[in-house]
Design a protein around this motif. Structure first.
Motif, PDB file in Angstrom:
ATOM      1  N   PRO A 145      26.334  26.822  49.452  1.00 14.77           N
ATOM      2  CA  PRO A 145      26.022  28.081  50.123  1.00 14.77           C
ATOM      3  C   PRO A 145      27.243  28.769  50.726  1.00 14.77           C
ATOM      4  O   PRO A 145      27.224  29.975  50.973  1.00 14.77           O
ATOM      5  CB  PRO A 145      25.039  27.670  51.225  1.00 14.77           C
ATOM      6  N   GLY A 146      28.310  28.041  50.948  1.00 15.88           N
ATOM      7  CA  GLY A 146      29.522  28.618  51.508  1.00 15.88           C
ATOM      8  C   GLY A 146      30.135  29.719  50.656  1.00 15.88           C
ATOM      9  O   GLY A 146      30.911  30.538  51.158  1.00 15.88           O
ATOM     10  N   TYR A 147      29.787  29.763  49.366  1.00 21.35           N
ATOM     11  CA  TYR A 147      30.319  30.827  48.507  1.00 21.35           C
ATOM     12  C   TYR A 147      29.956  32.218  49.033  1.00 21.35           C
ATOM     13  O   TYR A 147      30.751  33.146  48.930  1.00 21.35           O
ATOM     14  CB  TYR A 147      29.806  30.700  47.069  1.00 21.35           C
ATOM     15  N   GLU A 148      28.748  32.356  49.593  1.00 20.89           N
ATOM     16  CA  GLU A 148      28.328  33.660  50.129  1.00 20.89           C
ATOM     17  C   GLU A 148      29.248  34.096  51.262  1.00 20.89           C
ATOM     18  O   GLU A 148      29.685  35.242  51.316  1.00 20.89           O
ATOM     19  CB  GLU A 148      26.873  33.609  50.618  1.00 20.89           C
ATOM     20  N   MET A 149      29.543  33.164  52.174  1.00 27.50           N
ATOM     21  CA  MET A 149      30.435  33.489  53.285  1.00 27.50           C
ATOM     22  C   MET A 149      31.839  33.784  52.768  1.00 27.50           C
ATOM     23  O   MET A 149      32.485  34.723  53.211  1.00 27.50           O
ATOM     24  CB  MET A 149      30.479  32.344  54.288  1.00 27.50           C
ATOM     25  N   GLU A 150      32.304  32.985  51.823  1.00 24.73           N
ATOM     26  CA  GLU A 150      33.641  33.188  51.271  1.00 24.73           C
ATOM     27  C   GLU A 150      33.754  34.561  50.604  1.00 24.73           C
ATOM     28  O   GLU A 150      34.788  35.228  50.701  1.00 24.73           O
ATOM     29  CB  GLU A 150      33.987  32.065  50.292  1.00 24.73           C
ATOM     30  N   ARG A 151      32.682  34.996  49.954  1.00 23.97           N
ATOM     31  CA  ARG A 151      32.698  36.327  49.320  1.00 23.97           C
ATOM     32  C   ARG A 151      32.820  37.421  50.370  1.00 23.97           C
ATOM     33  O   ARG A 151      33.566  38.384  50.200  1.00 23.97           O
ATOM     34  CB  ARG A 151      31.436  36.523  48.477  1.00 23.97           C
ATOM     35  N   ARG A 152      32.106  37.278  51.488  1.00 19.80           N
ATOM     36  CA  ARG A 152      32.218  38.267  52.567  1.00 19.80           C
ATOM     37  C   ARG A 152      33.632  38.287  53.140  1.00 19.80           C
ATOM     38  O   ARG A 152      34.210  39.351  53.355  1.00 19.80           O
ATOM     39  CB  ARG A 152      31.206  37.965  53.677  1.00 19.80           C
ATOM     40  N   ILE A 153      34.197  37.111  53.378  1.00 19.49           N
ATOM     41  CA  ILE A 153      35.539  37.013  53.950  1.00 19.49           C
ATOM     42  C   ILE A 153      36.588  37.593  52.994  1.00 19.49           C
ATOM     43  O   ILE A 153      37.566  38.195  53.433  1.00 19.49           O
ATOM     44  CB  ILE A 153      35.879  35.547  54.291  1.00 19.49           C
ATOM     45  N   ALA A 154      36.377  37.424  51.688  1.00 26.76           N
ATOM     46  CA  ALA A 154      37.352  37.866  50.683  1.00 26.76           C
ATOM     47  C   ALA A 154      37.457  39.388  50.610  1.00 26.76           C
ATOM     48  O   ALA A 154      38.346  39.912  49.929  1.00 26.76           O
ATOM     49  CB  ALA A 154      37.002  37.299  49.310  1.00 26.76           C
ATOM     50  N   GLY A 155      36.593  40.090  51.281  1.00 30.82           N
ATOM     51  CA  GLY A 155      36.707  41.541  51.379  1.00 30.82           C
ATOM     52  C   GLY A 155      36.540  42.290  50.068  1.00 30.82           C
ATOM     53  O   GLY A 155      37.253  43.237  49.797  1.00 30.82           O
ATOM     54  N   GLY A 156      35.596  41.854  49.246  1.00 29.90           N
ATOM     55  CA  GLY A 156      35.319  42.593  48.021  1.00 29.90           C
ATOM     56  C   GLY A 156      36.007  42.064  46.775  1.00 29.90           C
ATOM     57  O   GLY A 156      35.761  42.563  45.677  1.00 29.90           O
ATOM     58  N   ARG A 157      36.887  41.082  46.906  1.00 33.63           N
ATOM     59  CA  ARG A 157      37.529  40.506  45.719  1.00 33.63           C
ATOM     60  C   ARG A 157      36.457  39.857  44.852  1.00 33.63           C
ATOM     61  O   ARG A 157      35.627  39.107  45.326  1.00 33.63           O
ATOM     62  CB  ARG A 157      38.565  39.455  46.128  1.00 33.63           C
ATOM     63  N   GLU A 158      36.465  40.183  43.569  1.00 30.60           N
ATOM     64  CA  GLU A 158      35.503  39.584  42.649  1.00 30.60           C
ATOM     65  C   GLU A 158      36.030  38.232  42.192  1.00 30.60           C
ATOM     66  O   GLU A 158      37.085  38.146  41.561  1.00 30.60           O
ATOM     67  CB  GLU A 158      35.269  40.485  41.430  1.00 30.60           C
ATOM     68  N   PHE A 159      35.301  37.189  42.523  1.00 33.16           N
ATOM     69  CA  PHE A 159      35.725  35.844  42.168  1.00 33.16           C
ATOM     70  C   PHE A 159      35.747  35.674  40.650  1.00 33.16           C
ATOM     71  O   PHE A 159      34.903  36.210  39.947  1.00 33.16           O
ATOM     72  CB  PHE A 159      34.792  34.792  42.764  1.00 33.16           C
ATOM     73  N   ARG A 160      36.683  34.887  40.179  1.00 29.35           N
ATOM     74  CA  ARG A 160      36.746  34.523  38.768  1.00 29.35           C
ATOM     75  C   ARG A 160      35.891  33.281  38.556  1.00 29.35           C
ATOM     76  O   ARG A 160      36.004  32.324  39.296  1.00 29.35           O
ATOM     77  CB  ARG A 160      38.192  34.259  38.351  1.00 29.35           C
ATOM     78  N   PHE A 161      35.040  33.344  37.535  1.00 30.17           N
ATOM     79  CA  PHE A 161      34.157  32.221  37.172  1.00 30.17           C
ATOM     80  C   PHE A 161      34.668  31.630  35.870  1.00 30.17           C
ATOM     81  O   PHE A 161      34.989  32.370  34.941  1.00 30.17           O
ATOM     82  CB  PHE A 161      32.728  32.691  36.908  1.00 30.17           C
ATOM     83  N   PHE A 162      34.663  30.296  35.783  1.00 26.86           N
ATOM     84  CA  PHE A 162      35.053  29.619  34.547  1.00 26.86           C
ATOM     85  C   PHE A 162      34.034  28.537  34.216  1.00 26.86           C
ATOM     86  O   PHE A 162      33.601  27.794  35.105  1.00 26.86           O
ATOM     87  CB  PHE A 162      36.420  28.953  34.690  1.00 26.86           C
ATOM     88  N   VAL A 163      33.680  28.455  32.938  1.00 23.63           N
ATOM     89  CA  VAL A 163      32.885  27.359  32.427  1.00 23.63           C
ATOM     90  C   VAL A 163      33.859  26.427  31.725  1.00 23.63           C
ATOM     91  O   VAL A 163      34.597  26.846  30.832  1.00 23.63           O
ATOM     92  CB  VAL A 163      31.791  27.847  31.451  1.00 23.63           C
ATOM     93  N   LEU A 164      33.866  25.159  32.137  1.00 24.39           N
ATOM     94  CA  LEU A 164      34.735  24.149  31.550  1.00 24.39           C
ATOM     95  C   LEU A 164      33.897  23.286  30.611  1.00 24.39           C
ATOM     96  O   LEU A 164      32.940  22.659  31.030  1.00 24.39           O
ATOM     97  CB  LEU A 164      35.376  23.284  32.628  1.00 24.39           C
ATOM     98  N   THR A 165      34.282  23.283  29.345  1.00 21.86           N
ATOM     99  CA  THR A 165      33.583  22.514  28.329  1.00 21.86           C
ATOM    100  C   THR A 165      34.488  21.397  27.858  1.00 21.86           C
ATOM    101  O   THR A 165      35.678  21.636  27.565  1.00 21.86           O
ATOM    102  CB  THR A 165      33.224  23.409  27.125  1.00 21.86           C
ATOM    103  N   THR A 166      33.948  20.176  27.807  1.00 19.71           N
ATOM    104  CA  THR A 166      34.776  19.058  27.367  1.00 19.71           C
ATOM    105  C   THR A 166      35.202  19.273  25.908  1.00 19.71           C
ATOM    106  O   THR A 166      34.410  19.712  25.077  1.00 19.71           O
ATOM    107  CB  THR A 166      34.063  17.712  27.525  1.00 19.71           C
ATOM    108  N   ALA A 167      36.485  18.992  25.666  1.00 15.95           N
ATOM    109  CA  ALA A 167      37.060  19.242  24.330  1.00 15.95           C
ATOM    110  C   ALA A 167      36.831  18.062  23.410  1.00 15.95           C
ATOM    111  O   ALA A 167      36.612  16.973  23.802  1.00 15.95           O
ATOM    112  CB  ALA A 167      38.555  19.512  24.468  1.00 15.95           C
TER     113      ALA A 167
END
Length: 167
Positions: A145-167
Protein backbone atom coordinates in the motif's frame (compact mmCIF):
# COMPACT_ATOMS: atom_id res chain seq x y z
CA UNK A 1 1.32 -11.60 18.67
CA UNK A 2 -0.77 -14.45 17.34
CA UNK A 3 -0.27 -15.25 13.65
CA UNK A 4 -3.21 -14.66 11.36
CA UNK A 5 -4.39 -17.08 8.70
CA UNK A 6 -5.38 -16.20 5.16
CA UNK A 7 -6.77 -18.86 2.80
CA UNK A 8 -5.10 -21.57 4.85
CA UNK A 9 -1.73 -19.77 4.90
CA UNK A 10 -0.15 -18.22 7.93
CA UNK A 11 0.12 -14.44 7.54
CA UNK A 12 3.09 -12.62 9.02
CA UNK A 13 1.81 -10.17 11.67
CA UNK A 14 4.66 -7.78 10.76
CA UNK A 15 3.07 -7.30 7.33
CA UNK A 16 0.30 -5.23 8.94
CA UNK A 17 2.94 -3.06 10.62
CA UNK A 18 4.82 -2.63 7.32
CA UNK A 19 1.59 -1.73 5.50
CA UNK A 20 0.72 0.80 8.21
CA UNK A 21 4.19 2.38 7.98
CA UNK A 22 3.89 2.45 4.20
CA UNK A 23 0.87 4.74 4.43
CA UNK A 24 2.62 7.42 6.51
CA UNK A 25 5.00 9.93 4.91
CA UNK A 26 7.10 10.17 8.08
CA UNK A 27 8.13 6.54 7.57
CA UNK A 28 10.12 7.64 4.50
CA UNK A 29 12.67 8.93 7.00
CA UNK A 30 13.42 5.27 7.76
CA UNK A 31 14.82 4.71 4.26
CA UNK A 32 18.42 5.61 5.21
CA UNK A 33 18.28 2.82 7.81
CA UNK A 34 16.18 0.23 5.98
CA UNK A 35 18.12 0.29 2.69
CA UNK A 36 21.61 -0.47 4.07
CA UNK A 37 20.33 -3.04 6.60
CA UNK A 38 18.34 -4.78 3.87
CA UNK A 39 21.41 -4.77 1.59
CA UNK A 40 23.61 -6.38 4.26
CA UNK A 41 21.03 -9.03 5.21
CA UNK A 42 20.49 -9.90 1.56
CA UNK A 43 24.23 -10.17 0.86
CA UNK A 44 25.10 -12.18 4.00
CA UNK A 45 22.23 -14.63 3.52
CA UNK A 46 22.80 -14.93 -0.24
CA UNK A 47 19.31 -13.70 -0.99
CA UNK A 48 17.45 -15.83 1.53
CA UNK A 49 16.81 -13.07 4.06
CA UNK A 50 15.94 -9.40 3.89
CA UNK A 51 14.45 -6.86 6.26
CA UNK A 52 11.53 -6.38 3.89
CA UNK A 53 11.10 -10.15 3.67
CA UNK A 54 11.02 -10.47 7.46
CA UNK A 55 8.03 -8.11 7.36
CA UNK A 56 6.27 -10.53 5.02
CA UNK A 57 6.83 -8.55 1.84
CA UNK A 58 8.12 -10.35 -1.28
CA UNK A 59 11.54 -8.95 -2.09
CA UNK A 60 14.32 -9.59 -4.55
CA UNK A 61 17.73 -8.30 -5.47
CA UNK A 62 17.84 -6.98 -9.02
CA UNK A 63 21.26 -6.94 -10.68
CA UNK A 64 21.39 -4.74 -13.77
CA UNK A 65 24.22 -3.54 -15.97
CA UNK A 66 25.08 0.11 -15.42
CA UNK A 67 24.18 2.00 -18.60
CA UNK A 68 27.22 4.28 -18.33
CA UNK A 69 29.79 2.10 -16.55
CA UNK A 70 28.90 -1.39 -17.76
CA UNK A 71 29.35 -2.57 -14.17
CA UNK A 72 26.90 -4.75 -12.23
CA UNK A 73 24.52 -2.68 -10.10
CA UNK A 74 22.36 -4.29 -7.39
CA UNK A 75 19.10 -2.95 -5.99
CA UNK A 76 16.94 -4.58 -3.33
CA UNK A 77 13.28 -4.19 -4.26
CA UNK A 78 9.78 -5.21 -3.29
CA UNK A 79 8.18 -7.18 -6.09
CA UNK A 80 4.64 -8.17 -6.97
CA UNK A 81 4.00 -11.69 -8.29
CA UNK A 82 2.42 -11.54 -11.76
CA UNK A 83 1.69 -15.09 -12.87
CA UNK A 84 5.13 -16.71 -13.19
CA UNK A 85 6.73 -13.29 -13.58
CA UNK A 86 7.89 -10.59 -11.18
CA UNK A 87 6.74 -6.96 -11.33
CA UNK A 88 9.00 -4.21 -10.03
CA UNK A 89 7.95 -0.58 -9.85
CA UNK A 90 10.36 2.34 -9.91
CA UNK A 91 8.81 4.28 -7.06
CA UNK A 92 12.17 5.15 -5.52
CA UNK A 93 10.60 5.83 -2.11
CA UNK A 94 8.70 8.73 -3.71
CA UNK A 95 11.79 10.69 -4.70
CA UNK A 96 11.31 13.15 -7.58
CA UNK A 97 13.74 11.35 -9.96
CA UNK A 98 13.46 7.85 -11.40
CA UNK A 99 15.68 5.28 -9.67
CA UNK A 100 18.88 4.51 -11.61
CA UNK A 101 17.98 0.84 -11.95
CA UNK A 102 14.99 1.78 -14.14
CA UNK A 103 17.27 3.56 -16.62
CA UNK A 104 19.65 0.61 -16.54
CA UNK A 105 16.82 -1.82 -17.37
CA UNK A 106 15.58 0.46 -20.13
CA UNK A 107 19.08 0.52 -21.67
CA UNK A 108 19.63 -3.24 -21.25
CA UNK A 109 16.62 -5.41 -20.37
CA UNK A 110 18.77 -8.45 -19.52
CA UNK A 111 19.32 -8.74 -15.78
CA UNK A 112 19.56 -11.19 -12.91
CA UNK A 113 17.38 -11.50 -9.85
CA UNK A 114 18.14 -13.19 -6.56
CA UNK A 115 14.92 -14.26 -4.94
CA UNK A 116 14.51 -16.66 -2.00
CA UNK A 117 18.16 -17.72 -2.39
CA UNK A 118 17.85 -18.55 -6.10
CA UNK A 119 19.68 -16.64 -8.84
CA UNK A 120 17.65 -16.32 -12.04
CA UNK A 121 18.38 -14.60 -15.35
CA UNK A 122 15.48 -12.38 -16.42
CA UNK A 123 14.43 -10.20 -19.31
CA UNK A 124 12.60 -7.00 -18.44
CA UNK A 125 9.64 -5.61 -20.34
CA UNK A 126 8.61 -2.05 -19.60
CA UNK A 127 4.86 -1.71 -19.19
CA UNK A 128 3.41 1.29 -20.97
CA UNK A 129 -0.05 -0.01 -21.95
CA UNK A 130 -2.63 1.85 -19.83
CA UNK A 131 -4.87 -1.17 -19.21
CA UNK A 132 -1.98 -3.39 -18.13
CA UNK A 133 -0.55 -0.60 -15.95
CA UNK A 134 -3.93 -0.25 -14.20
CA UNK A 135 -4.11 -4.01 -13.61
CA UNK A 136 -0.54 -4.13 -12.28
CA UNK A 137 -1.06 -1.03 -10.12
CA UNK A 138 -4.08 -2.61 -8.42
CA UNK A 139 -2.09 -5.78 -7.66
CA UNK A 140 0.97 -3.84 -6.54
CA UNK A 141 -0.95 -1.56 -4.16
CA UNK A 142 -2.65 -4.58 -2.61
CA UNK A 143 0.84 -6.07 -2.14
CA UNK A 144 2.45 -2.81 -0.92
CA UNK A 145 0.00 0.00 0.00
CA UNK A 146 2.95 2.36 0.41
CA UNK A 147 3.04 2.83 -3.37
CA UNK A 148 0.04 5.19 -3.08
CA UNK A 149 1.87 7.41 -0.60
CA UNK A 150 5.07 7.27 -2.65
CA UNK A 151 3.13 8.40 -5.73
CA UNK A 152 1.77 11.41 -3.83
CA UNK A 153 5.23 12.30 -2.51
CA UNK A 154 6.78 11.94 -6.00
CA UNK A 155 4.76 14.95 -7.12
CA UNK A 156 3.28 13.57 -10.32
CA UNK A 157 6.24 11.53 -11.58
CA UNK A 158 4.89 8.53 -13.47
CA UNK A 159 6.53 5.43 -12.07
CA UNK A 160 8.17 3.01 -14.48
CA UNK A 161 6.73 -0.52 -14.33
CA UNK A 162 8.69 -3.59 -15.43
CA UNK A 163 7.66 -7.21 -15.82
CA UNK A 164 10.62 -9.52 -15.26
CA UNK A 165 10.36 -12.86 -17.04
CA UNK A 166 12.82 -15.64 -16.34
CA UNK A 167 15.04 -16.25 -19.36
Amino acid sequence: MRPQWNEGRQVNPLTKVAHWLGRHPRSMKLAPVIIPVDRVLHRVSRGRLSLVGLAGMPSLRLVTTGRRTGLARASDLVYTPYGDDYVVIGSGWGRPAHPAWTANLTADPHATIIVRGRTLPVVARRVDDAAERAEIWALAVRNWPGYEMERRIAGGREFRFFVLTTA
